[in-house]
Design a protein around this motif. Structure first.
Motif, short mmCIF file in Angstrom:
data_model
loop_
_atom_site.label_atom_id
_atom_site.label_comp_id
_atom_site.label_asym_id
_atom_site.label_seq_id
_atom_site.Cartn_x
_atom_site.Cartn_y
_atom_site.Cartn_z
N ARG A 1 75.96 34.73 39.77
CA ARG A 1 75.26 35.56 40.76
C ARG A 1 74.17 34.74 41.43
O ARG A 1 73.44 33.99 40.75
CB ARG A 1 74.68 36.82 40.12
N LEU A 2 74.06 34.87 42.74
CA LEU A 2 73.05 34.15 43.50
C LEU A 2 72.33 35.11 44.43
O LEU A 2 72.98 35.95 45.08
CB LEU A 2 73.68 33.05 44.36
N PRO A 3 71.02 35.02 44.54
CA PRO A 3 70.33 35.82 45.56
C PRO A 3 70.71 35.31 46.94
O PRO A 3 71.07 34.14 47.12
CB PRO A 3 68.85 35.58 45.26
N ALA A 4 70.64 36.19 47.93
CA ALA A 4 71.06 35.83 49.27
C ALA A 4 70.28 34.64 49.82
O ALA A 4 70.84 33.77 50.50
CB ALA A 4 70.92 37.04 50.20
N TRP A 5 68.98 34.58 49.52
CA TRP A 5 68.16 33.51 50.08
C TRP A 5 68.60 32.14 49.55
O TRP A 5 68.49 31.12 50.27
CB TRP A 5 66.67 33.74 49.77
N LEU A 6 69.11 32.12 48.34
CA LEU A 6 69.56 30.85 47.76
C LEU A 6 70.95 30.47 48.26
O LEU A 6 71.27 29.29 48.43
CB LEU A 6 69.56 30.96 46.23
N ALA A 7 71.78 31.47 48.53
CA ALA A 7 73.13 31.21 49.02
C ALA A 7 73.16 30.83 50.49
O ALA A 7 74.04 30.07 50.92
CB ALA A 7 74.01 32.44 48.79
N ARG A 8 72.21 31.32 51.27
CA ARG A 8 72.25 31.13 52.72
C ARG A 8 72.33 29.67 53.15
O ARG A 8 73.11 29.33 54.06
CB ARG A 8 71.05 31.84 53.37
N PRO A 9 71.57 28.74 52.57
CA PRO A 9 71.70 27.34 52.99
C PRO A 9 73.09 26.76 52.73
O PRO A 9 73.51 25.81 53.39
CB PRO A 9 70.64 26.61 52.16
N MET A 10 73.83 27.33 51.78
CA MET A 10 75.15 26.81 51.42
C MET A 10 76.27 27.44 52.24
O MET A 10 77.23 26.76 52.62
CB MET A 10 75.41 27.04 49.93
N ILE A 11 76.18 28.76 52.54
CA ILE A 11 77.29 29.43 53.21
C ILE A 11 76.88 30.06 54.54
O ILE A 11 77.72 30.65 55.23
CB ILE A 11 77.92 30.52 52.30
#
Length: 319
Positions: A259-269
């Motif tokens: 599980r990843l918070p959106a803020w952490l996933a945003r730079p990747m996807i």
């Protein structure tokens, strides 16, 4: 009837050809290579070499076939899909949805073709607000992420052009099954197996799936019936990422997704990838079932993921 399939050796076209041949239709199918066009001949149709980006060749092939129905299944996704650079992944497909669609429709009209059917998509293209399940009457997303704007414009174009010409736009859900990215050995399934596909935020984005064979069967139904308009070709059970992703991981014997918070996933996807995982909306198949006389063999992705992802060996492992 005589059916012209542009893109007859792709994921869906290769399954559609034998279905239509077995139903007694005369099928002409195109491919970019002579070798692959020969597979149309082997299935009982007539293979034609045609580059969908060569508009003169498109015009010539349709006029020579003089079909009763044109089915547009041309895409170009061999390089995979990058959520962060989504429009780049779909650049050629977007050209096929715009310039090539217009060429096919113009040639079909000149040839006296009675019906055109085009491939579209439903899911992330839906508006990301309001009801969680959308129908064909609901609008496309008016505020798409920057990464997908050209692709959404291509979807809007192919649908509008077909419907204005009196044709049918089939909005397919996410494909899964043998030979697909979400199928045995496919890129997406292997990424899930390796725990490289996390649940982003609350995993509240809703996805609609369709087995590739069910999508082909719906297309075969549309060849013979249905009125001008748009049809969602999806299963009966739209599901949030937080439900379908852990269940799929369980079925293939993988560990539960991270599980990843959106803020952490945003730079990747990117914003588009985050929207897919958190705010996308599912789609209803009620219209297709009522008007096309079609129902999916795999009414739920749960059964489809368990039994329809790949060959018998993969199905037994999932069970």
């Amino acid at each position: 009837m005589k059916i012209f399939i542009a893109g007859a050796t792709g994921a869906l076209g290769s399954r559609l050809v034998p279905m239509l041949v077995q139903a007694g239709h005369d099928v002409v199918g195109t491919s970019r290579s002579r070798e692959r066009a020969a597979t149309v001949d082997a299935a009982g149709g007539h293979g034609v070499v045609m580059d969908g980006r060569d508009l003169a060749a498109v015009h010539r092939a349709v006029l020579e076939a003089a079909p009763d129905v044109v089915v547009h299944q041309l895409t170009s996704l061999a390089g995979g899909i990058d959520f962060k650079h989504f429009d780049e992944s779909f650049a050629v497909t977007n050209e096929l949805r715009t310039r090539t669609t217009d060429a096919l429709i113009a040639a079909a009209e000149e040839a006296g073709t009675g019906r055109i059917i085009v491939q579209s998509f439903t899911g992330w293209a839906n508006e990301h607000t309001g009801s969680s399940i959308k129908t064909e009457a609901d609008p496309l997303d008016p505020n798409p992420a920057a990464e997908c704007r050209a692709t959404l414009a291509g979807i809007a174009h192919v649908e509008r052009a077909a419907v204005e010409a009196g044709g049918i736009a089939l909005r397919y859900g996410g494909f899964y099954g043998p030979g697909q990215s979400l199928g045995e050995g496919g890129e997406l399934l292997e990424s899930i197996r390796a725990r490289n596909v996390p649940i982003v935020g609350g995993g509240t984005g809703i996805w609609s799936f369709i087995h590739i064979e069910d999508a082909a069967a719906a297309t075969a139904a549309a060849v013979e019936r249905g009125t001008a308009g748009r049809y969602n070709i999806v299963d009966d059970e739209p599901a949030p990422v937080s439900v379908w992703l852990p269940e799929l991981a369980r079925l293939i014997g993988a560990k539960a997704p991270r599980r990843l918070p959106a803020w952490l996933a945003r730079p990747m996807i990117g914003d588009f990838g985050v929207a897919m995982m958190t705010t996308s909306r599912g789609s209803s198949n009620a219209k297709a079932k009522a008007e096309l006389g079609w129902s999916p063999r795999y009414a739920s992705w749960r059964d489809g993921f368990r039994r329809g992802l790949g060959d018998a060996s993969s199905a037994s492992r999932a069970a």
